[in-house]
Design an enzyme around this catalytic site. Structure first.
Site, PDB file in Angstrom:
ATOM      1  N   GLU A  14      -8.357 -14.425 102.133  1.00  0.00           N
ATOM      2  CA  GLU A  14      -8.982 -14.461 100.296  1.00  0.00           C
ATOM      3  C   GLU A  14      -9.782 -13.033 101.154  1.00  0.00           C
ATOM      4  O   GLU A  14     -11.318 -13.489 100.137  1.00  0.00           O
ATOM      5  CB  GLU A  14      -9.597 -15.393 100.584  1.00  0.00           C
ATOM      6  CG  GLU A  14      -8.685 -16.873 100.619  1.00  0.00           C
ATOM      7  CD  GLU A  14      -9.978 -18.025 100.113  1.00  0.00           C
ATOM      8  OE1 GLU A  14      -9.072 -18.648  99.728  1.00  0.00           O
ATOM      9  OE2 GLU A  14     -10.682 -18.107 100.214  1.00  0.00           O
ATOM     10  N   GLY A  33     -12.039  -9.630  98.878  1.00  0.00           N
ATOM     11  CA  GLY A  33     -11.980  -9.952  97.515  1.00  0.00           C
ATOM     12  C   GLY A  33     -12.156  -7.594  97.797  1.00  0.00           C
ATOM     13  O   GLY A  33     -11.984  -6.721  96.966  1.00  0.00           O
ATOM     14  N   ARG A  34     -13.743  -7.752  97.946  1.00  0.00           N
ATOM     15  CA  ARG A  34     -14.403  -6.404  98.222  1.00  0.00           C
ATOM     16  C   ARG A  34     -13.814  -5.698  99.299  1.00  0.00           C
ATOM     17  O   ARG A  34     -14.206  -4.406  98.499  1.00  0.00           O
ATOM     18  CB  ARG A  34     -16.057  -6.979  98.668  1.00  0.00           C
ATOM     19  CG  ARG A  34     -16.920  -5.370  98.517  1.00  0.00           C
ATOM     20  CD  ARG A  34     -18.036  -5.999  99.148  1.00  0.00           C
ATOM     21  NE  ARG A  34     -18.689  -7.586  99.012  1.00  0.00           N
ATOM     22  CZ  ARG A  34     -19.629  -7.705  99.020  1.00  0.00           C
ATOM     23  NH1 ARG A  34     -20.321  -6.865  97.942  1.00  0.00           N
ATOM     24  NH2 ARG A  34     -20.114  -8.809  98.709  1.00  0.00           N
ATOM     25  N   CYS A  55     -34.246  -3.240  79.688  1.00  0.00           N
ATOM     26  CA  CYS A  55     -35.762  -3.889  79.568  1.00  0.00           C
ATOM     27  C   CYS A  55     -36.213  -5.046  80.735  1.00  0.00           C
ATOM     28  O   CYS A  55     -37.167  -5.625  80.404  1.00  0.00           O
ATOM     29  CB  CYS A  55     -36.400  -4.366  78.097  1.00  0.00           C
ATOM     30  SG  CYS A  55     -35.738  -3.556  77.131  1.00  0.00           S
ATOM     31  N   GLU A  56     -36.306  -4.347  82.266  1.00  0.00           N
ATOM     32  CA  GLU A  56     -37.045  -4.570  83.093  1.00  0.00           C
ATOM     33  C   GLU A  56     -37.171  -3.800  84.300  1.00  0.00           C
ATOM     34  O   GLU A  56     -36.394  -2.879  84.186  1.00  0.00           O
ATOM     35  CB  GLU A  56     -35.774  -5.491  83.817  1.00  0.00           C
ATOM     36  CG  GLU A  56     -35.018  -6.749  83.062  1.00  0.00           C
ATOM     37  CD  GLU A  56     -35.978  -8.589  83.168  1.00  0.00           C
ATOM     38  OE1 GLU A  56     -37.063  -8.800  83.634  1.00  0.00           O
ATOM     39  OE2 GLU A  56     -36.058  -8.434  81.637  1.00  0.00           O
TER      40      GLU A  56
HETATM   41  C1  LIG Z   1     -16.109 -14.583  96.693  1.00  0.00           C
HETATM   42  C2  LIG Z   1     -14.910 -14.879  98.084  1.00  0.00           C
HETATM   43  C3  LIG Z   1     -14.490 -14.669  98.719  1.00  0.00           C
HETATM   44  C4  LIG Z   1     -14.191 -13.256  98.445  1.00  0.00           C
HETATM   45  O1  LIG Z   1     -15.332 -12.646  99.521  1.00  0.00           O
HETATM   46  P1  LIG Z   1     -15.298 -11.154 100.023  1.00  0.00           P
HETATM   47  O2  LIG Z   1     -16.337 -10.790 100.413  1.00  0.00           O
HETATM   48  O3  LIG Z   1     -15.175  -9.805  98.204  1.00  0.00           O
HETATM   49  O4  LIG Z   1     -14.338 -10.488 100.137  1.00  0.00           O
HETATM   50  C5  LIG Z   1     -12.927 -15.071  99.014  1.00  0.00           C
HETATM   51  N1  LIG Z   1     -13.390 -16.531  99.055  1.00  0.00           N
HETATM   52  C6  LIG Z   1     -14.243 -17.276  99.009  1.00  0.00           C
HETATM   53  C7  LIG Z   1     -13.933 -18.561  99.039  1.00  0.00           C
HETATM   54  C8  LIG Z   1     -15.037 -16.592  97.891  1.00  0.00           C
HETATM   55  O5  LIG Z   1     -16.190 -17.395  97.123  1.00  0.00           O
END
Ligand SMILES: *Cc1c(COP(=O)(O)O)cnc(C)c1O
Length: 446
Positions: A290, A292-293, A361-362
């Site tokens: 999974e 993302g980044r 404003c921080e």
């Molecule tokens: C945030 C998350 C991801 C993705 O993580 P990355 O660091 O963006 O690759 C995958 N699975 C779950 C369950 C997450 O919470």
């Protein structure tokens, strides 16, 4: 300086992405602006798919859309053959609105509401990742009422501390996520899941954290999870066929970051899963990732326009830009560091050390501390690299700042994928109690 994807510095000394000059994009779409290198996102999607194909007979890659969730991004992930990991009703809705096939959606999250579960079951999402006993029973009830059988994975907290910021570690003992392995809760959850009338337990899930460079945490997680699959087989006789190892692969933000390639990451984890299965004579499961980044992070660039400057002789020089923690809370939240450059002076030599401050404003609203840049003047454009993940998706309207526009750029074309918010958007949901308008209102009384 480290440019990725199609980013380069053109003959005028301007930063260019997707064949387009960043100063021109800033002029056309305004600032702050999020520019996404579409080709690089697609390349990263393909790297993930190719890596799993090369290493595993059965696998799936689900883009964790919380990193950057818009309809265009869901559509892109669909086109590239990825599945999708969503964590809320809102992300599910976005995916559905973009026409993403529900059967390829994984639904994560530690406190899904009844409404969210109902929406997911009605949509017939591929897998729901059940996080806790409350959800297990709630989901069974929802599925039973809707007369459906739902394929689930159980989120396991494998007791592994990934080497990363404590706020983005998620697999350690003391975590809000998942069923704890160490104390037998995970095994109890497996037995309970197997006994639910409308749930079909397909496998296990874990996610040890984010922005990870050291693969040993993943190897350990793979071993722990496969061993648990074997333990489940011995105790219950059930062979679970799916193993979701989550996301978390780190990317380069600034000096000192040492990311591992997607191919190496997948190769190493796949080898660990295979070896552990061989040792235990356990049939190789379908392995799910999974990311993302690592898909969107390096493809994004945040562009800000320079305004005020404050010099405190002998202490520090602040240069303020027109965005900040409202569009990018990461530095304030995690102390994240970035690489910045001046998009309209990209080939000029550094002339001063400045701290780039936001306009919120921080005092903590600092985007980059003590960075060496060419002399900055009002109107210059500061570009922050690796801005594609967990920035736009974490953006808020703090101080009633409007959230920026997002453009995809590719082959000399720019495609607006999220419009800049307007002031009208800000007050769209605001109400003034009707009673106040009546005669004798509070204001009149006072
Ligand atoms: C945030 C998350 C991801 C993705 O993580 P990355 O660091 O963006 O690759 C995958 N699975 C779950 C369950 C997450 O919470």
């Amino acid at each position: 300086m480290k440019l990725t994807g199609t980013a380069r510095i053109n003959g005028k000394g301007y930063l260019e992405i997707g064949g387009l000059s960043v100063p021109e994009l800033a002029e056309r779409f305004g600032t702050p602006l999020y520019i996404m290198d579409e080709e690089l996102i697609r390349e990263n999607c393909r790297s993930w798919r190719e890596a799993v194909k090369a290493n595993l007979p059965r696998a799936d890659v689900a883009y964790a859309c919380k990193a950057f969730c818009t309809m265009a991004m869901c559509r892109l992930a669909e086109e590239e053959g990825l599945s999708l990991d969503v964590v809320s009703g809102g992300e599910l809705y976005t995916a559905q609105a973009a026409g993403f096939p529900a059967g390829r959606i994984y639904f994560n999250g530690n406190n899904k509401s009844r409404d969210e579960l109902e929406a997911a079951v009605r949509a017939k999402v591929g897998r729901i990742i059940v996080d806790n006993f409350y959800e297990l029973h709630l989901l069974n009830e929802v599925a039973s009422r809707l007369r459906q059988r739902v394929g689930i994975l159980l989120r396991i907290s494998p007791g592994i501390e990934a080497h990363t910021h404590a706020y983005i570690q998620t697999g350690q003992l003391d975590s809000k996520f998942g069923f704890t392995l160490e104390n037998g809760q995970a095994l109890a959850a497996v037995k309970e899941a197997l006994s639910q009338s409308h749930l079909e337990l397909k496998g296990l899930h874990c996610h040890i954290g984010s922005q990870i460079f050291a693969l040993d945490g993943y190897v350990k997680a793979a071993q722990v999870m496969v061993s648990f699959l074997e333990e489940i087989r011995q105790i219950t006789g059930v062979v679970l066929e799916e193993l979701d190892l989550g996301g978390g692969l780190g990317v380069y933000y600034s000096e000192g970051d040492t990311p591992v390639s997607i191919a190496t990451c997948v190769g190493t984890i796949a080898a660990a899963v295979k070896e552990c299965c061989r040792e235990l004579s356990f049939p190789l499961p379908k392995v799910i990732f999974e990311p993302g980044r690592s898909i969107v992070g390096p493809a994004g660039t945040a562009v800000y326009r320079v305004g005020a400057r404050k010099e405190i002789p002998g202490v520090r020089t602040y240069v303020a830009v027109d965005g900040g923690m409202a569009d990018n809370p990461r530095p304030a939240l995690y102390g994240s560091r970035y690489t910045a450059l001046v998009a309209n002076k990209a080939n000029q030599l550094p002339a001063e050390v400045v701290t780039i401050a936001g306009k919120c404003c921080e005092s903590g609203d600092i985007l980059v501390s003590d960075v060496k840049l060419p002399r900055l003047e009002p109107g210059d454009l500061v570009a922050m690299l690796t801005a594609g993940a967990y920035q736009y998706s974490m953006a808020s309207n703090y101080n009633r700042l409007t959230r920026p526009a997002v453009v995809f750029v590719r082959d000399g074309e720019a495609y607006l994928v999220v419009r800049r918010e307007s002031f009208d958007d800000l007050i769209r949901n605001d109400l003034i109690p009707a009673a106040w308008a009546k005669e004798g209102s509070l204001r009149a009384v006072r």
